[in-house]
Design a protein around this motif. Structure first.
Motif, PDB file in Angstrom:
ATOM      1  N   THR A 192     -23.308 -41.891 -52.580  1.00 30.31           N
ATOM      2  CA  THR A 192     -23.120 -41.227 -53.866  1.00 30.31           C
ATOM      3  C   THR A 192     -21.909 -40.310 -53.771  1.00 30.31           C
ATOM      4  OG1 THR A 192     -25.501 -41.275 -54.275  1.00 30.31           O
ATOM      5  CG2 THR A 192     -24.177 -39.745 -55.606  1.00 30.31           C
ATOM      6  N   GLN A 193     -21.084 -40.355 -54.801  1.00 28.67           N
ATOM      7  CA  GLN A 193     -19.897 -39.506 -54.862  1.00 28.67           C
ATOM      8  C   GLN A 193     -19.996 -38.654 -56.116  1.00 28.67           C
ATOM      9  OE1 GLN A 193     -17.253 -39.620 -52.552  1.00 28.67           O
ATOM     10  NE2 GLN A 193     -16.631 -37.712 -53.538  1.00 28.67           N
ATOM     11  N   THR A 194     -19.980 -37.350 -55.941  1.00 31.43           N
ATOM     12  CA  THR A 194     -20.083 -36.434 -57.076  1.00 31.43           C
ATOM     13  C   THR A 194     -18.698 -35.986 -57.515  1.00 31.43           C
ATOM     14  OG1 THR A 194     -20.284 -34.519 -55.612  1.00 31.43           O
ATOM     15  CG2 THR A 194     -22.319 -35.649 -56.247  1.00 31.43           C
ATOM     16  N   GLY A 195     -18.642 -35.389 -58.705  1.00 31.27           N
ATOM     17  CA  GLY A 195     -17.363 -34.907 -59.218  1.00 31.27           C
ATOM     18  C   GLY A 195     -16.828 -33.717 -58.431  1.00 31.27           C
ATOM     19  N   LEU A 196     -17.729 -32.904 -57.890  1.00 33.11           N
ATOM     20  CA  LEU A 196     -17.275 -31.730 -57.152  1.00 33.11           C
ATOM     21  C   LEU A 196     -16.665 -32.092 -55.805  1.00 33.11           C
ATOM     22  CD1 LEU A 196     -20.239 -29.286 -57.899  1.00 33.11           C
ATOM     23  CD2 LEU A 196     -17.998 -29.401 -59.012  1.00 33.11           C
ATOM     24  N   SER A 197     -17.179 -33.148 -55.224  1.00 30.34           N
ATOM     25  CA  SER A 197     -16.685 -33.526 -53.896  1.00 30.34           C
ATOM     26  C   SER A 197     -15.625 -34.623 -53.936  1.00 30.34           C
ATOM     27  CB  SER A 197     -17.859 -33.995 -53.031  1.00 30.34           C
ATOM     28  OG  SER A 197     -18.442 -35.163 -53.584  1.00 30.34           O
ATOM     29  N   HIS A 198     -15.265 -35.059 -55.135  1.00 32.02           N
ATOM     30  CA  HIS A 198     -14.293 -36.139 -55.240  1.00 32.02           C
ATOM     31  C   HIS A 198     -12.885 -35.613 -54.901  1.00 32.02           C
ATOM     32  CE1 HIS A 198     -12.468 -39.827 -56.530  1.00 32.02           C
ATOM     33  NE2 HIS A 198     -11.728 -39.205 -57.457  1.00 32.02           N
ATOM     34  N   PHE A 199     -12.296 -36.163 -53.872  1.00 27.84           N
ATOM     35  CA  PHE A 199     -10.959 -35.778 -53.412  1.00 27.84           C
ATOM     36  C   PHE A 199     -10.847 -34.274 -53.190  1.00 27.84           C
ATOM     37  CE2 PHE A 199      -9.721 -39.884 -55.326  1.00 27.84           C
ATOM     38  CZ  PHE A 199      -9.093 -40.428 -54.223  1.00 27.84           C
ATOM     39  N   ARG A 201     -12.051 -30.864 -50.518  1.00 27.72           N
ATOM     40  CA  ARG A 201     -12.525 -30.476 -49.203  1.00 27.72           C
ATOM     41  C   ARG A 201     -12.594 -28.953 -49.139  1.00 27.72           C
ATOM     42  NH1 ARG A 201      -7.334 -31.542 -45.221  1.00 27.72           N
ATOM     43  NH2 ARG A 201      -5.900 -30.090 -46.260  1.00 27.72           N
ATOM     44  N   ASP A 202     -13.327 -28.475 -48.202  1.00 24.15           N
ATOM     45  CA  ASP A 202     -13.458 -27.032 -48.014  1.00 24.15           C
ATOM     46  C   ASP A 202     -12.515 -26.599 -46.906  1.00 24.15           C
ATOM     47  OD1 ASP A 202     -15.394 -27.061 -49.923  1.00 24.15           O
ATOM     48  OD2 ASP A 202     -17.053 -27.228 -48.482  1.00 24.15           O
ATOM     49  N   GLY A 203     -11.793 -25.566 -47.184  1.00 27.01           N
ATOM     50  CA  GLY A 203     -10.860 -25.043 -46.180  1.00 27.01           C
ATOM     51  C   GLY A 203     -11.031 -23.557 -46.009  1.00 27.01           C
ATOM     52  N   ASP A 204     -11.058 -23.104 -44.801  1.00 26.83           N
ATOM     53  CA  ASP A 204     -11.186 -21.687 -44.476  1.00 26.83           C
ATOM     54  C   ASP A 204      -9.978 -21.267 -43.665  1.00 26.83           C
ATOM     55  OD1 ASP A 204     -13.629 -21.696 -45.703  1.00 26.83           O
ATOM     56  OD2 ASP A 204     -14.724 -22.168 -43.843  1.00 26.83           O
TER      57      ASP A 204
END
Length: 258
Positions: A192-199, A201-204
């Protein structure tokens, strides 16, 4: 061309009165040319045919790299060690070769022959300065069978390993593996691919804040310039009153007044 003809004419001039040269290096013998009259022509022809280096001047070839025919009128030199009879293009060339004590002219001749291999046959050289200059040696080497040295090295004892890492002796383990494979045949992969995770990433990012640093001086110093004022007096009043300019210089706010 005219300079070359003038040089050839000067070299072809008859030898000087003090001839043949008396100072010859060791191992050389001066051979005078026979007279051409009374049957001397045949002897001269035979001697010219016996000249080494194809009858060319060695000094001219060593110095300029030019093949120049020898002049029999100036004489010839015979090498005592090899018996070679050398002719020269001029009396100056014969005297120079006779005074060559260190043997630089023969060494230069060898260098010229190596640079221009075609001169090897033209000069009638029989010594092999390089194997490539001797056609007989090259033909002999190519006519026979060519041999090549080669070798093979093998280990004394071969280490043979026949290990089947997928082998399993336990029947129950084999049964579990068979059941898992059969179970996979009834499964399918779902994602499953959601809109929030589409393309996305999380960066710190973590940074080190700069240090706070203060500097305190020991003595505070300051200086104030005097204030200059200028007023015009006598603009109002009686007509007879004269105008006067008043200049004031107020020295206020100096460090010593605080």
């Amino acid at each position: 061309a005219q300079e070359r003809l003038a040089a050839d004419a000067a070299d072809a001039a008859p030898p000087p009165d003090a001839w043949p040269p008396t100072e010859l290096r060791e191992g050389l013998e001066f051979v005078a040319a026979p007279a051409t009259g009374n049957g001397g022509s045949g002897e001269l022809l035979a001697r010219l045919q016996s000249l080494s280096m194809g009858g060319f001047c060695p000094v001219s070839l060593a110095k300029t790299g030019v093949l120049r025919t020898s002049q029999p009128s100036v004489g010839m030199l015979r090498e005592a060690s090899t018996g070679q009879l050398l002719g020269f293009g001029s009396a100056a060339a014969l005297a120079e070769y006779a005074g060559d004590v260190d043997g630089s002219i023969p060494k230069r001749l060898d260098e010229v022959v190596l640079e221009r291999p075609l001169l090897w046959r033209c000069l009638g050289r029989t010594d092999a300065l390089h194997p490539a200059l001797c056609p007989t040696a090259v033909v002999d080497a190519m006519s026979g069978s060519l041999t090549v040295d080669f070798g093979v090295q093998t280990p004394t004892h071969f280490v043979e390993r026949h290990i089947d890492y997928s082998y399993e002796w336990n029947e129950w383990a084999l049964r579990r593996r068979a059941l898992s494979l059969a179970n996979l045949r009834q499964k399918r992969t779902h994602s499953t691919q959601t809109g929030l995770s589409h393309f996305k990433r999380d960066g710190d990012t973590q940074v080190w804040l700069p240090k706070q640093a203060t500097v305190q001086t020991r003595v505070d110093k300051g200086q104030g310039m005097p204030k200059k004022l200028q007023y015009v007096q006598g603009l109002r009043g009686a007509p007879a009153q004269k105008m006067n300019v008043v200049r004031l210089e107020l020295d206020l706010g100096q460090p010593h007044q605080h």
